[in-house]
Design a protein around this motif. Sequence first.
Motif, PDB file in Angstrom:
ATOM      1  N   THR A 190       0.825  -1.209   0.000  1.00  0.00           N
ATOM      2  CA  THR A 190       0.000   0.000   0.000  1.00  0.00           C
ATOM      3  C   THR A 190       0.854   1.252   0.000  1.00  0.00           C
ATOM      4  O   THR A 190       0.480   2.244  -0.638  1.00  0.00           O
ATOM      5  CB  THR A 190      -0.984   0.000   1.190  1.00  0.00           C
ATOM      6  OG1 THR A 190      -0.250  -0.131   2.412  1.00  0.00           O
ATOM      7  CG2 THR A 190      -1.981  -1.136   1.079  1.00  0.00           C
ATOM      8  N   ASP A 191       1.993   1.244   0.675  1.00  0.00           N
ATOM      9  CA  ASP A 191       2.898   2.397   0.611  1.00  0.00           C
ATOM     10  C   ASP A 191       3.381   2.610  -0.823  1.00  0.00           C
ATOM     11  O   ASP A 191       3.428   3.735  -1.318  1.00  0.00           O
ATOM     12  CB  ASP A 191       4.099   2.202   1.540  1.00  0.00           C
ATOM     13  CG  ASP A 191       3.733   2.232   3.007  1.00  0.00           C
ATOM     14  OD1 ASP A 191       2.626   2.715   3.342  1.00  0.00           O
ATOM     15  OD2 ASP A 191       4.555   1.757   3.818  1.00  0.00           O
ATOM     16  N   GLU A 245       0.587   4.034  -3.069  1.00  0.00           N
ATOM     17  CA  GLU A 245       0.350   5.466  -2.863  1.00  0.00           C
ATOM     18  C   GLU A 245       1.323   6.323  -3.663  1.00  0.00           C
ATOM     19  O   GLU A 245       0.971   7.429  -4.067  1.00  0.00           O
ATOM     20  CB  GLU A 245       0.469   5.812  -1.370  1.00  0.00           C
ATOM     21  CG  GLU A 245      -0.719   5.349  -0.555  1.00  0.00           C
ATOM     22  CD  GLU A 245      -1.962   6.170  -0.845  1.00  0.00           C
ATOM     23  OE1 GLU A 245      -2.046   7.299  -0.341  1.00  0.00           O
ATOM     24  OE2 GLU A 245      -2.836   5.685  -1.583  1.00  0.00           O
ATOM     25  N   ARG A 246       2.527   5.837  -3.904  1.00  0.00           N
ATOM     26  CA  ARG A 246       3.531   6.614  -4.643  1.00  0.00           C
ATOM     27  C   ARG A 246       3.420   6.446  -6.156  1.00  0.00           C
ATOM     28  O   ARG A 246       4.034   7.206  -6.909  1.00  0.00           O
ATOM     29  CB  ARG A 246       4.932   6.228  -4.169  1.00  0.00           C
ATOM     30  CG  ARG A 246       5.203   6.655  -2.728  1.00  0.00           C
ATOM     31  CD  ARG A 246       6.663   6.495  -2.330  1.00  0.00           C
ATOM     32  NE  ARG A 246       7.202   5.168  -2.560  1.00  0.00           N
ATOM     33  CZ  ARG A 246       7.212   4.180  -1.673  1.00  0.00           C
ATOM     34  NH1 ARG A 246       6.696   4.356  -0.483  1.00  0.00           N
ATOM     35  NH2 ARG A 246       7.748   3.014  -1.979  1.00  0.00           N
ATOM     36  N   ASP A 250     -10.046   5.307  -3.560  1.00  0.00           N
ATOM     37  CA  ASP A 250      -8.624   5.482  -3.308  1.00  0.00           C
ATOM     38  C   ASP A 250      -8.268   4.806  -1.983  1.00  0.00           C
ATOM     39  O   ASP A 250      -9.161   4.388  -1.245  1.00  0.00           O
ATOM     40  CB  ASP A 250      -8.233   6.961  -3.276  1.00  0.00           C
ATOM     41  CG  ASP A 250      -9.105   7.782  -2.341  1.00  0.00           C
ATOM     42  OD1 ASP A 250      -9.375   7.336  -1.199  1.00  0.00           O
ATOM     43  OD2 ASP A 250      -9.530   8.878  -2.737  1.00  0.00           O
ATOM     44  N   TRP A 251      -6.963   4.697  -1.701  1.00  0.00           N
ATOM     45  CA  TRP A 251      -6.543   4.006  -0.483  1.00  0.00           C
ATOM     46  C   TRP A 251      -6.949   4.774   0.769  1.00  0.00           C
ATOM     47  O   TRP A 251      -7.296   4.200   1.782  1.00  0.00           O
ATOM     48  CB  TRP A 251      -5.039   3.745  -0.498  1.00  0.00           C
ATOM     49  CG  TRP A 251      -4.643   2.918   0.672  1.00  0.00           C
ATOM     50  CD1 TRP A 251      -3.921   3.307   1.749  1.00  0.00           C
ATOM     51  CD2 TRP A 251      -5.016   1.562   0.928  1.00  0.00           C
ATOM     52  NE1 TRP A 251      -3.798   2.286   2.649  1.00  0.00           N
ATOM     53  CE2 TRP A 251      -4.470   1.196   2.163  1.00  0.00           C
ATOM     54  CE3 TRP A 251      -5.759   0.610   0.227  1.00  0.00           C
ATOM     55  CZ2 TRP A 251      -4.638  -0.068   2.723  1.00  0.00           C
ATOM     56  CZ3 TRP A 251      -5.915  -0.643   0.779  1.00  0.00           C
ATOM     57  CH2 TRP A 251      -5.369  -0.976   2.007  1.00  0.00           C
ATOM     58  N   ARG A 252      -6.929   6.081   0.706  1.00  0.00           N
ATOM     59  CA  ARG A 252      -7.322   6.906   1.855  1.00  0.00           C
ATOM     60  C   ARG A 252      -8.751   6.584   2.305  1.00  0.00           C
ATOM     61  O   ARG A 252      -9.057   6.583   3.493  1.00  0.00           O
ATOM     62  CB  ARG A 252      -7.191   8.385   1.514  1.00  0.00           C
ATOM     63  CG  ARG A 252      -7.586   9.300   2.669  1.00  0.00           C
ATOM     64  CD  ARG A 252      -7.289  10.755   2.383  1.00  0.00           C
ATOM     65  NE  ARG A 252      -5.849  10.893   2.410  1.00  0.00           N
ATOM     66  CZ  ARG A 252      -5.155  11.600   1.539  1.00  0.00           C
ATOM     67  NH1 ARG A 252      -5.766  12.245   0.579  1.00  0.00           N
ATOM     68  NH2 ARG A 252      -3.857  11.694   1.607  1.00  0.00           N
TER      69      ARG A 252
END
Length: 140
Positions: free
Chosen positions: A18-19, A22-23, A92-94
């Motif tokens: 997931t990190d 996000e990028r 989105d991941w958020r």
Amino acid sequence: MMLANAWGDSIFPPNQLTDFYERLTGPKRPELRPGDHATAEATGLAGLPNDVWTDTRAWLDHHLKGVDHGIDRLPPVRIGPQLQDGYEDYPDWRSVTGSTLTLSLGARDRLATGPLSTGAARTGWTTPISTAPTPARTAA
């Protein structure tokens, strides 16, 4: 980039995925399912119907062959919850991690447990939890 992974992956933990997600820029889609490393994909390797393989083929067909079947219009984040059928989709991941719920341990009941609630914690009691080879204790 489509990323398929298991929630309990012991080789590639999902927090790293997931990190990385996000990028990323450009078309991207993470899909997280219950299981450990490659367990979610295993039936597809045997030629049986499998959501990971179906979604991967659709993603590649669209992004490499230009097939318009709608995968690019689906919410980009797909989550397979533990112990549930179906999926949860997010924009989105958020949105997956956008809120938290704190649960407190309630009063001890006759089974030596306590209910979870959103109210104030009722602390001050303990209960043993037997674990081999050593007994452990916990306090709330």
